[in-house]
Motif scaffolding. Sequence first.
Motif, PDB file in Angstrom:
ATOM      1  N   GLN A  94      -7.012  -2.040  -0.767  1.00 52.07           N
ATOM      2  CA  GLN A  94      -7.620  -1.779   0.238  1.00 52.07           C
ATOM      3  C   GLN A  94      -8.384  -0.701   0.590  1.00 52.07           C
ATOM      4  O   GLN A  94      -8.216   0.532   0.092  1.00 52.07           O
ATOM      5  N   SER A 122       1.052  -1.324  -0.242  1.00 49.38           N
ATOM      6  CA  SER A 122       0.031   0.216  -0.629  1.00 49.38           C
ATOM      7  C   SER A 122       1.162   1.181   0.585  1.00 49.38           C
ATOM      8  O   SER A 122       1.686   1.361   1.275  1.00 49.38           O
ATOM      9  N   THR A 167      -4.376   2.992   1.088  1.00 50.07           N
ATOM     10  CA  THR A 167      -5.494   2.800   1.662  1.00 50.07           C
ATOM     11  C   THR A 167      -6.620   3.605   0.957  1.00 50.07           C
ATOM     12  O   THR A 167      -7.042   5.343   1.189  1.00 50.07           O
ATOM     13  N   THR A 186      -7.750  -2.748   6.357  1.00 43.73           N
ATOM     14  CA  THR A 186      -6.758  -2.269   6.779  1.00 43.73           C
ATOM     15  C   THR A 186      -7.143  -1.935   8.282  1.00 43.73           C
ATOM     16  O   THR A 186      -7.954  -1.092   8.700  1.00 43.73           O
ATOM     17  N   GLY A 229     -10.374   1.741   3.712  1.00 41.47           N
ATOM     18  CA  GLY A 229     -10.550   1.498   5.055  1.00 41.47           C
ATOM     19  C   GLY A 229     -10.580   2.974   6.140  1.00 41.47           C
ATOM     20  O   GLY A 229     -10.983   3.875   4.994  1.00 41.47           O
TER      21      GLY A 229
END
Length: 448
Positions: free
Chosen positions: A107, A30, A65, A176, A109
């Motif tokens: 990813q 990431s 993220t 995450t 989050g």
Amino acid sequence: MSAASGVVDRLFEPLTINGVTFPNRLVRSSIGGRLAFYDGRVNPAWGHFERRFAEGGVGAIVSATITVDDRRWSPIEYPKISDDRFIGPIAEGVAAVKALGVRYIMQIGDPGYHTQASLLPEASDGLSASDGFDLLFGYRSLRRELTTTEIAGIVENFANAAVRVREAGCDGLEVTASKGYLIHQFLNPATNLRNDAYGGSVTRRFRFLEEVVTAIRRAVGPDFLFGVRMSARDFNYLPLNIRWPAARPLRQWWFGNDIPQTLLYGKRLRELGVDYLHISNGFGFINPKENPGAFPLEELRMFFNSVRHLSVKARVRSGLLNTIPLALLRRVAAVGWQVEPGANLDDAATFRREVGLPVIANGGFQLRSLIEQALGSVDLVSIARPLLANPDLPNRFRDGSEAPERPCTFCNRCTLRTTVAPLGCYDQSRFDSQEEMEAQIRAWSSPD
């Protein structure tokens, strides 16, 4: 098997997890920069940025993220996946990466109170598991405890975002539960001081993540690749910080979760249908366990100065960094920061052995021999900073190189520059001139 070295050549063996075949075992971890418009839609530079790593030969890319909340955004000009309008532009870039035979995993989050910056102060940027104060992370002066109704809304945000990830054509998604972001704030006993169903015991601190994972798996179905990035150990005392209130037992508050607690989390994630774990260490971004290397003091000062207008805490923090002599700051703030090859490998191997899920190891990998060694005990290895320094590193490995000619120095300047400047390598010692360094930075976001 390499005839010259006698070492098993695992790096370029394919691996299949839940129907997704990785052409090799090297994953771009990431990493991202200010590659979106101010409304969160990815811009053309984002697609070029991701495609360069694919052309360099990685087996898979894990995105930066990407936020599931439409207002809580860390930092601004990073991409969002909080609304259907973001799907189309992302899908174009994902398709370009996949056309090169590289898997793309998004990813997702929610930063919670670790939200780094905002156009103007936002009360929602201080939401967390519990009330409290944190000098180093986030910009709000105080964090505020989420209500159970707000928690339910965030769980729904994750589930809706997961559907969008699939609709954008990604090969999988990764949540995450590390970096000190919101899920990690619930898992960590220093930031989760609740006494309801979401806090107190190890199992109750896990409840928020359990609800997120359950909702996501229900939303995307059993056949979509789904991983979780988590810290094996929190190391709450690194980097040096002022966090309040303290909690008992003090040892748990000071150190945070350790292997016994996080292995329980890992085993429960397996039972909930998670396909793999991505293992790092530490609490907060950046921290010396997730980003082993030097402490980027000048970059931290630059970042704190850029957000000093957002709160009293931010102004005080910036003032301290600008008045305390640099020599003293370096001595104090650099505690725990050091270059540590394969920093989290042993813990990642423990998770692979004890939990039984495929595991990605992250932290301090750059040498081919170390990566090959790691692949004896984990399934994949992820790197970010060395690929930013040398995006063609996987292809060099394929041609037989042990290391790049100009390796990443793990100076960590890039990790904090992303909030105020274009992403690239800012270690001038790696270049013959400043002009060469600037050209490299510009190339990351410029079309061929």
